[in-house]
Design an enzyme around this catalytic site. Sequence first.
Site, PDB file in Angstrom:
ATOM      1  N   LYS A 158       0.931  -1.312  -0.105  1.00 22.60           N
ATOM      2  CA  LYS A 158      -0.443  -0.240   0.379  1.00 22.60           C
ATOM      3  C   LYS A 158       0.695   1.555   0.397  1.00 22.60           C
ATOM      4  CE  LYS A 158      -4.674   2.222   2.929  1.00 22.60           C
ATOM      5  NZ  LYS A 158      -4.978   1.628   3.855  1.00 22.60           N
ATOM      6  N   SER A 187      -9.144   1.528   3.857  1.00 23.67           N
ATOM      7  CA  SER A 187      -8.986   2.097   2.297  1.00 23.67           C
ATOM      8  C   SER A 187      -7.152   1.880   1.052  1.00 23.67           C
ATOM      9  CB  SER A 187      -7.929   3.879   2.955  1.00 23.67           C
ATOM     10  OG  SER A 187      -7.750   3.091   4.087  1.00 23.67           O
ATOM     11  N   SER A 194      -9.656  -0.967   7.339  1.00 23.93           N
ATOM     12  CA  SER A 194      -9.096  -0.264   6.219  1.00 23.93           C
ATOM     13  C   SER A 194      -8.140  -1.706   5.118  1.00 23.93           C
ATOM     14  CB  SER A 194      -7.974   0.369   5.461  1.00 23.93           C
ATOM     15  OG  SER A 194      -8.515   2.094   5.962  1.00 23.93           O
TER      16      SER A 194
END
Length: 445
Positions: A81, A156, A180
Amino acid sequence: MSKKWLAMSASDLGRGIENGEIDPGELAREFLAAINAHPHRDTIYSVVTADRAQSEAEAASKRARYGNRLGLLDGVPISWKDLFDSAGTATEAGSLLLKGRVPASDAEVLRNASMAGLVCLGKTHMSELAFSGLGLNPKTATSPNVNFEAAAPGGSSSGAAASVAFGLASCGIGSDTGGSVRVPAAWNDLVGLKTTAGLLSNSGVVPLVPKLDTIGPLARNVEDCARMLAVLENGKPVDLTGATLENAHFAVLETVVMDGIRDEPDMAYRNALELLEKAGVKLNPVKAEEAAEATELSYMLFTAEAYGTWGEVIESAPEKMFTPVLERFRSGRDCSSSEYVAGWLRLDELRRQWVKRMSPYDAVLMPSSPILPPEIDRLLSDRKYYLSENLLALRNTRISNLMGICSITLPTGIPSCGVMMCGLPFAEGRILRLAQAVEEILKIS
């Protein structure tokens, strides 16, 4: 080279390397070629680190040839990420506010993975500064959902999920502050592990809510999550052999988590409970008002710390942000210090009550998300819909963050519907063994 490698679990790829059936260099080239040829390349990956991947893979090939492998996952390609610092590579946390930010060194967990021989394919797109459960990001990129072309991917850690679901990484490493990891994992039919805050180092990770930020893998199965957890913490993986549900006793949470649940997630969850009962698991409905009270506290606690962390940066150029995310940050600026401190004191008490109530059970069950992935066009055109769907997407997962516990989401076999198992603080080994056994039951269906 073999296209089937792209669909294999990280652990199976590692076994293939161990057995001499897969060369890490060829494996990395296969993944890089698939990434570059994919129509969603630039909405899944923010940066593809091809040179690093090839260098790390060739080193893994040499170790494999000489019998010096560093572990089962040595030579396996994964994604990160875009909030994990990586030396010399843009790390911008999905925000134009951080455009051009290039750290000088790797985050500690990325360094641990590199030391274990894993291959870094690149960085994946995400919600702005990790502050949305939908994964919608008009400012940089919105990653695709593997099941519904017009729907949000979950956030996210949106690109992390997409990288695995679309066969462009064997595992994705994400972060979870309110869901997330688990929301995008559930919406893309993956396994996602939320670790206990403090278990893994956040050094070199762009923060959102430092008291609640956690790190975890999004993967094809429970075994991969267990092995990746060991890599990230530089430890030994939990032994999953002989995992069983014999004498298992699960709490089925009824407070808050079933409110307003949509038909498909409800059906998927009830099917999962039925399969577990048939397998002999004892299920006990439990009401826990501490979950409801903590949920009421959560908005203030999350937004106050998030704005305290980012307010100065945000106000220097607010026009660079997607308006709903900007407004969510700004909603925390008027919280007083006394309210924030009192809120945390109360949450600490609620955590103690939760642990006392749930200690007799092996795990606590709930739907991973009460909704299906919402349509992107409507999210962009209807502000009220965006706000309501974002809060619903994260409502159930947020309970684990508030209670300070670990949890894991598993696919149910119904697209974009997951079932979540929650353990006690720092009980990752126990919850992974139980999840391994539950995974087998759900696969039978």
